[in-house]
Design an enzyme around this catalytic site. Structure first.
Site, mmCIF file in Angstrom:
data_model
loop_
_atom_site.group_PDB
_atom_site.id
_atom_site.type_symbol
_atom_site.label_atom_id
_atom_site.label_comp_id
_atom_site.label_asym_id
_atom_site.label_seq_id
_atom_site.Cartn_x
_atom_site.Cartn_y
_atom_site.Cartn_z
ATOM 1 N N ASP A 1 0.908 -1.211 0.008
ATOM 2 C CA ASP A 1 0.008 0.168 -0.045
ATOM 3 C C ASP A 1 1.025 1.246 0.129
ATOM 4 O O ASP A 1 2.122 1.035 0.119
ATOM 5 C CB ASP A 1 -1.010 0.017 1.310
ATOM 6 N N ASP B 1 3.772 2.312 -4.626
ATOM 7 C CA ASP B 1 2.628 2.925 -5.442
ATOM 8 C C ASP B 1 2.541 2.050 -6.699
ATOM 9 O O ASP B 1 3.502 1.841 -7.581
ATOM 10 C CB ASP B 1 2.995 4.341 -5.972
ATOM 11 N N VAL B 2 1.415 1.382 -6.616
ATOM 12 C CA VAL B 2 1.289 0.390 -7.605
ATOM 13 C C VAL B 2 1.260 1.032 -9.163
ATOM 14 O O VAL B 2 1.192 0.297 -10.264
ATOM 15 C CB VAL B 2 -0.239 -0.281 -7.587
ATOM 16 N N ASN C 1 -6.053 -4.932 -5.632
ATOM 17 C CA ASN C 1 -7.312 -4.387 -5.250
ATOM 18 C C ASN C 1 -7.289 -3.109 -4.980
ATOM 19 O O ASN C 1 -8.175 -2.278 -4.781
ATOM 20 C CB ASN C 1 -7.394 -5.101 -3.567
ATOM 21 N N TYR D 1 -15.178 6.646 -13.109
ATOM 22 C CA TYR D 1 -14.992 5.381 -12.253
ATOM 23 C C TYR D 1 -15.742 4.210 -13.080
ATOM 24 O O TYR D 1 -15.051 2.822 -12.965
ATOM 25 C CB TYR D 1 -15.489 5.632 -10.798
ATOM 26 N N LYS E 1 -13.927 0.552 -14.003
ATOM 27 C CA LYS E 1 -14.324 -0.850 -13.541
ATOM 28 C C LYS E 1 -14.970 -1.728 -14.447
ATOM 29 O O LYS E 1 -14.668 -2.950 -14.550
ATOM 30 C CB LYS E 1 -15.292 -0.774 -12.332
#
Ligand code: NAD
Length: 274
Positions: A37, A65-66, A94, A157, A161
């Site tokens: 995270d 930081d992904v 996630n 958003y 998704k």
């Protein structure tokens, strides 16, 4: 079945909300978990130590930081080896954020980088690592009910998704080529500190008695759905809808619907030449 007991897992967005609840559950079931995270390292380490207490497995924390591809690779591939001596064969993409469309293009792009780009990159990095290690494994991506239904409050958003769902359903061949099953979860409104709180205020703005506010999921309930997807080896390229009353596999048949439409479809008038 990739038994959870004794396995190694990597979970992004693990410092709070759904990722934290899932990390707790995986550790309770005996997995060793890298909790990844943005949270600062020393705070994260304390959190991981707390998650490990009384669990059958162990959690370690990794600040990452992904959206940074080098850091994502280091966290997902190198960190599990360093901490637990092997590759993670349960990988949970996630981490996610939510912004309003009127927040401006830069913030919308930042959201797409976390919600979609990091998920796609994370899936491929995980698949390559598992193939190189000669291990079968599972990747679970986090979409949303806003990835199965229109979400007029936040179209961008919803787009991020829907894209996660489309990507996941298209990853079916990775099972044959890499030994990796790729599924996604699509939770309804869930009580979490940032994304959940964002939607709570968004829906309240629209209608104080918005139906989606009446019955919200707890992160632990969503975590159970991940566990079910990890444990059921038959599930590949599936989207699981998680709702307060019921959870189910959302069986898309886009190809069938398209073929039927072509057979039965009403011919639309051709556009006039401009
Ligand atoms: N809460 C809901 O109602 C809901 C519903 C459907 C789907 N989701 C999705 O579930 C996932 C988890 O969200 P949550 O509700 O637990 O929210 P949350 O905001 O409580 O947790 C998200 C975590 O992701 C981390 N994160 C964000 N950007 C990151 C980055 N670039 N690198 C690393 N970590 C990062 C945050 O620091 C945070 O700890 C998200 O993908 C979200 O879109 C949430």
């Amino acid at each position: 079945m990739p038994a959870i007991q004794g396995s190694t897992a990597w979970v992004s967005g693990a410092a709070q909300g759904i990722g934290l609840a899932l990390s707790r559950e995986l550790v309770a079931k005996g997995a060793n978990v890298v909790m990844a995270d943005l949270m600062e390292q020393s705070k994260g380490q304390k959190l991981a130590a707390e998650v490990s207490q009384g669990g059958a497995g162990v959690a370690v924390y990794d600040q990452v930081d992904v959206t940074d591809s080098g850091s994502l690779h280091r966290s997902m591939v190198d960190k599990p080896k360093e901490a637990f001596g092997c590759c993670a064969f349960i990988v949970i993409n996630n981490a996610g954020i939510a912004v309003s469309d009127d927040a401006g293009e830069a913030k919308m792009k930042a959201m797409v980088d976390v919600n979609l780009m990091a998920v796609m990159r994370g899936t491929y990095v995980a698949a390559e690592a598992m193939r190189a290690a000669g291990q079968k494994g599972v990747v679970i991506n986090t979409a949303s009910m806003g990835g199965l239904l229109p979400l007029p409050e936040t179209p961008a958003y919803a787009a991020s998704k829907w894209a996660v769902v489309g990507f996941t359903l298209s990853c079916r061949p990775l099972k044959k080529s890499h030994g990796v099953r790729v599924n996604c979860v699509c939770p309804a409104m869930t009580q979490t500190p940032a994304v959940g709180a964002f939607f709570e205020s968004k829906f309240k703005e629209a209608d104080a008695n918005h139906p989606l506010l009446q019955d919200q999921l707890l992160p632990e309930v969503v975590a159970d759905a991940y566990i079910a997807l990890i444990e059921n080896e038959k599930l590949n390229s599936q989207a699981a809808a998680i709702m307060p009353q019921v959870s189910y596999l959302h069986n898309f048949d886009f190809v069938g619907v398209t073929m039927q439409g072509m057979k039965d479809g009403v011919k639309l008038p051709r556009r006039a030449k401009l």
